[in-house]
Design a protein around this motif. Structure first.
Motif, PDB file in Angstrom:
ATOM      1  N   SER A  58       0.960  -1.196   0.011  1.00  0.00           N
ATOM      2  CA  SER A  58       0.051   0.033  -0.149  1.00  0.00           C
ATOM      3  C   SER A  58       0.942   1.359  -0.026  1.00  0.00           C
ATOM      4  O   SER A  58       0.361   2.260  -0.287  1.00  0.00           O
ATOM      5  N   HIS A  59       2.398   1.221   0.382  1.00  0.00           N
ATOM      6  CA  HIS A  59       2.781   2.272   0.198  1.00  0.00           C
ATOM      7  C   HIS A  59       3.797   2.476  -0.991  1.00  0.00           C
ATOM      8  O   HIS A  59       4.741   3.160  -0.966  1.00  0.00           O
ATOM      9  N   VAL A  60       3.705   1.628  -1.855  1.00  0.00           N
ATOM     10  CA  VAL A  60       4.569   1.609  -3.286  1.00  0.00           C
ATOM     11  C   VAL A  60       3.473   2.475  -4.243  1.00  0.00           C
ATOM     12  O   VAL A  60       2.494   2.095  -4.298  1.00  0.00           O
ATOM     13  N   TYR A  61       4.189   2.949  -5.170  1.00  0.00           N
ATOM     14  CA  TYR A  61       3.379   3.677  -6.089  1.00  0.00           C
ATOM     15  C   TYR A  61       2.378   3.091  -7.034  1.00  0.00           C
ATOM     16  O   TYR A  61       2.979   1.805  -7.748  1.00  0.00           O
ATOM     17  N   SER A  62       1.233   3.150  -6.959  1.00  0.00           N
ATOM     18  CA  SER A  62       0.238   2.314  -7.718  1.00  0.00           C
ATOM     19  C   SER A  62      -0.174   2.542  -9.105  1.00  0.00           C
ATOM     20  O   SER A  62      -0.815   1.807  -9.503  1.00  0.00           O
ATOM     21  N   HIS A  63       0.318   3.576  -9.445  1.00  0.00           N
ATOM     22  CA  HIS A  63      -0.007   4.157 -10.708  1.00  0.00           C
ATOM     23  C   HIS A  63       1.226   4.046 -11.791  1.00  0.00           C
ATOM     24  O   HIS A  63       1.509   5.341 -12.567  1.00  0.00           O
ATOM     25  N   PRO A  64       2.367   3.365 -11.698  1.00  0.00           N
ATOM     26  CA  PRO A  64       3.415   3.661 -12.860  1.00  0.00           C
ATOM     27  C   PRO A  64       3.134   3.430 -14.065  1.00  0.00           C
ATOM     28  O   PRO A  64       1.945   3.065 -14.457  1.00  0.00           O
ATOM     29  N   THR A  65       3.894   3.795 -15.111  1.00  0.00           N
ATOM     30  CA  THR A  65       3.449   3.679 -16.660  1.00  0.00           C
ATOM     31  C   THR A  65       3.028   2.298 -16.822  1.00  0.00           C
ATOM     32  O   THR A  65       2.207   2.132 -17.953  1.00  0.00           O
ATOM     33  N   CYS A  66       3.753   1.279 -16.441  1.00  0.00           N
ATOM     34  CA  CYS A  66       3.291  -0.072 -16.867  1.00  0.00           C
ATOM     35  C   CYS A  66       1.995  -0.364 -16.523  1.00  0.00           C
ATOM     36  O   CYS A  66       1.280  -1.108 -17.102  1.00  0.00           O
ATOM     37  N   VAL A  67       1.154   0.219 -15.703  1.00  0.00           N
ATOM     38  CA  VAL A  67      -0.048  -0.423 -15.260  1.00  0.00           C
ATOM     39  C   VAL A  67      -0.927   0.218 -16.577  1.00  0.00           C
ATOM     40  O   VAL A  67      -1.765  -0.435 -16.884  1.00  0.00           O
ATOM     41  N   THR A  68      -0.728   1.368 -17.106  1.00  0.00           N
ATOM     42  CA  THR A  68      -1.144   1.759 -18.365  1.00  0.00           C
ATOM     43  C   THR A  68      -1.089   1.046 -19.644  1.00  0.00           C
ATOM     44  O   THR A  68      -1.983   0.523 -20.279  1.00  0.00           O
ATOM     45  N   ILE A  69       0.288   0.740 -20.139  1.00  0.00           N
ATOM     46  CA  ILE A  69       0.857   0.216 -21.203  1.00  0.00           C
ATOM     47  C   ILE A  69       0.657  -1.262 -21.108  1.00  0.00           C
ATOM     48  O   ILE A  69       0.140  -1.654 -21.918  1.00  0.00           O
ATOM     49  N   TYR A  70       0.926  -1.983 -20.191  1.00  0.00           N
ATOM     50  CA  TYR A  70       0.982  -3.619 -19.963  1.00  0.00           C
ATOM     51  C   TYR A  70       0.016  -4.083 -19.400  1.00  0.00           C
ATOM     52  O   TYR A  70      -0.314  -5.119 -18.792  1.00  0.00           O
ATOM     53  N   ALA A  71      -0.780  -3.196 -18.565  1.00  0.00           N
ATOM     54  CA  ALA A  71      -2.056  -3.943 -17.821  1.00  0.00           C
ATOM     55  C   ALA A  71      -1.848  -4.412 -16.624  1.00  0.00           C
ATOM     56  O   ALA A  71      -2.223  -5.516 -16.155  1.00  0.00           O
ATOM     57  N   SER A  72      -0.558  -4.088 -15.940  1.00  0.00           N
ATOM     58  CA  SER A  72      -0.085  -4.508 -14.710  1.00  0.00           C
ATOM     59  C   SER A  72      -0.900  -4.246 -13.694  1.00  0.00           C
ATOM     60  O   SER A  72      -1.303  -3.045 -13.265  1.00  0.00           O
ATOM     61  N   ASN A  73      -0.953  -5.212 -12.731  1.00  0.00           N
ATOM     62  CA  ASN A  73      -1.799  -4.701 -11.547  1.00  0.00           C
ATOM     63  C   ASN A  73      -0.916  -4.900 -10.187  1.00  0.00           C
ATOM     64  O   ASN A  73      -1.196  -4.616  -9.069  1.00  0.00           O
ATOM     65  N   THR A  74       0.266  -4.866 -10.324  1.00  0.00           N
ATOM     66  CA  THR A  74       1.333  -5.012  -9.390  1.00  0.00           C
ATOM     67  C   THR A  74       1.813  -3.738  -9.130  1.00  0.00           C
ATOM     68  O   THR A  74       2.449  -2.953  -9.998  1.00  0.00           O
ATOM     69  N   PRO A  75       1.612  -3.061  -7.802  1.00  0.00           N
ATOM     70  CA  PRO A  75       2.396  -1.650  -7.792  1.00  0.00           C
ATOM     71  C   PRO A  75       4.085  -1.824  -7.978  1.00  0.00           C
ATOM     72  O   PRO A  75       4.582  -2.743  -7.462  1.00  0.00           O
ATOM     73  N   TYR A  76       4.430  -0.828  -8.273  1.00  0.00           N
ATOM     74  CA  TYR A  76       5.984  -0.636  -8.318  1.00  0.00           C
ATOM     75  C   TYR A  76       6.286   0.739  -8.376  1.00  0.00           C
ATOM     76  O   TYR A  76       5.924   1.755  -8.920  1.00  0.00           O
ATOM     77  N   ASP A  77       7.533   0.945  -7.621  1.00  0.00           N
ATOM     78  CA  ASP A  77       7.985   2.407  -7.624  1.00  0.00           C
ATOM     79  C   ASP A  77       9.224   2.497  -8.232  1.00  0.00           C
ATOM     80  O   ASP A  77      10.448   1.819  -7.921  1.00  0.00           O
ATOM     81  N   PRO A  78       9.578   3.196  -9.460  1.00  0.00           N
ATOM     82  CA  PRO A  78      10.621   3.407  -9.695  1.00  0.00           C
ATOM     83  C   PRO A  78      11.968   4.091  -9.197  1.00  0.00           C
ATOM     84  O   PRO A  78      12.970   4.043  -9.590  1.00  0.00           O
ATOM     85  N   GLU A  79      11.493   4.798  -8.168  1.00  0.00           N
ATOM     86  CA  GLU A  79      12.408   5.391  -7.323  1.00  0.00           C
ATOM     87  C   GLU A  79      12.488   4.739  -5.991  1.00  0.00           C
ATOM     88  O   GLU A  79      12.742   5.146  -4.950  1.00  0.00           O
ATOM     89  N   GLY A  80      12.638   3.490  -6.069  1.00  0.00           N
ATOM     90  CA  GLY A  80      12.652   2.479  -4.969  1.00  0.00           C
ATOM     91  C   GLY A  80      13.782   2.397  -4.167  1.00  0.00           C
ATOM     92  O   GLY A  80      14.923   2.943  -4.576  1.00  0.00           O
ATOM     93  N   LEU A  81      13.912   1.609  -3.310  1.00  0.00           N
ATOM     94  CA  LEU A  81      14.923   1.386  -2.264  1.00  0.00           C
ATOM     95  C   LEU A  81      16.356   0.712  -3.148  1.00  0.00           C
ATOM     96  O   LEU A  81      17.604   1.187  -3.064  1.00  0.00           O
ATOM     97  N   LEU A  82      16.250  -0.420  -3.750  1.00  0.00           N
ATOM     98  CA  LEU A  82      17.268  -1.063  -4.652  1.00  0.00           C
ATOM     99  C   LEU A  82      17.840   0.034  -5.815  1.00  0.00           C
ATOM    100  O   LEU A  82      19.024   0.082  -5.769  1.00  0.00           O
ATOM    101  N   GLY A  83      17.293   0.859  -6.339  1.00  0.00           N
ATOM    102  CA  GLY A  83      17.633   1.592  -7.379  1.00  0.00           C
ATOM    103  C   GLY A  83      18.503   2.748  -6.672  1.00  0.00           C
ATOM    104  O   GLY A  83      19.445   3.409  -7.257  1.00  0.00           O
TER     105      GLY A  83
END
Length: 142
Positions: free
Chosen positions: A109-134
């Motif tokens: 619930s604290h990860v970005y829920s609307h990255p570009t891949c949601v729109t383009i690839y119909a992904s339903n998994t939240p992903y944060d491009p500015e996350g910890l590992l990067g």
């Protein structure tokens, strides 16, 4: 607050500059005299070799986690957007190890829920491009 996004651009700046400051403080050399030394043309590179070692260790940690961390339901080392990418074979693997680490550390619930891949690839998994590992690789740029 239940869906507050933890990571972002400014947070990544803060993490990167904090890690860089820690590396600099603990590996700093005392000031040398301004005389010319035999390696004066590359003096800054030679004198900052401890910083380079720390940075390379961070890059090795990043690569090891990215390509060696077993992410449930995903192929090893997957870096794609998930969703419909590759005909939906890796639907819930958005972000690979980086996305998985963020979801485990701060929660879905604290990860970005609307990255570009949601729109383009119909992904339903939240992903944060500015996350910890990067942030580990961003230290190199800082």
């Amino acid at each position: 607050m239940p869906t507050f996004r933890i990571f972002g651009v400014l947070q990544r700046f803060a993490i990167c500059y904090f890690l860089t400051a820690v590396i600099e403080v603990y590996s700093m050399n005392p000031q040398e005299s301004p005389e010319y030394v035999w390696y004066w043309k590359i003096r800054d590179i030679v004198r900052s070799s401890p910083q380079w070692v720390f940075t390379l260790v961070l890059l090795i940690i990043h690569a090891t986690l990215t390509f060696g961390l077993p992410v449930p339901g995903c192929p090893m080392g997957y870096l794609g957007p998930g969703g419909l990418h590759e005909w939906g074979m890796n639907r819930g693997c958005t972000g690979g190890a980086a996305g998985y680490i963020d979801r485990v550390v701060v929660g879905r619930s604290h990860v970005y829920s609307h990255p570009t891949c949601v729109t383009i690839y119909a992904s339903n998994t939240p992903y944060d491009p500015e996350g910890l590992l990067g942030a580990l690789t961003s230290v190199l740029m800082v």
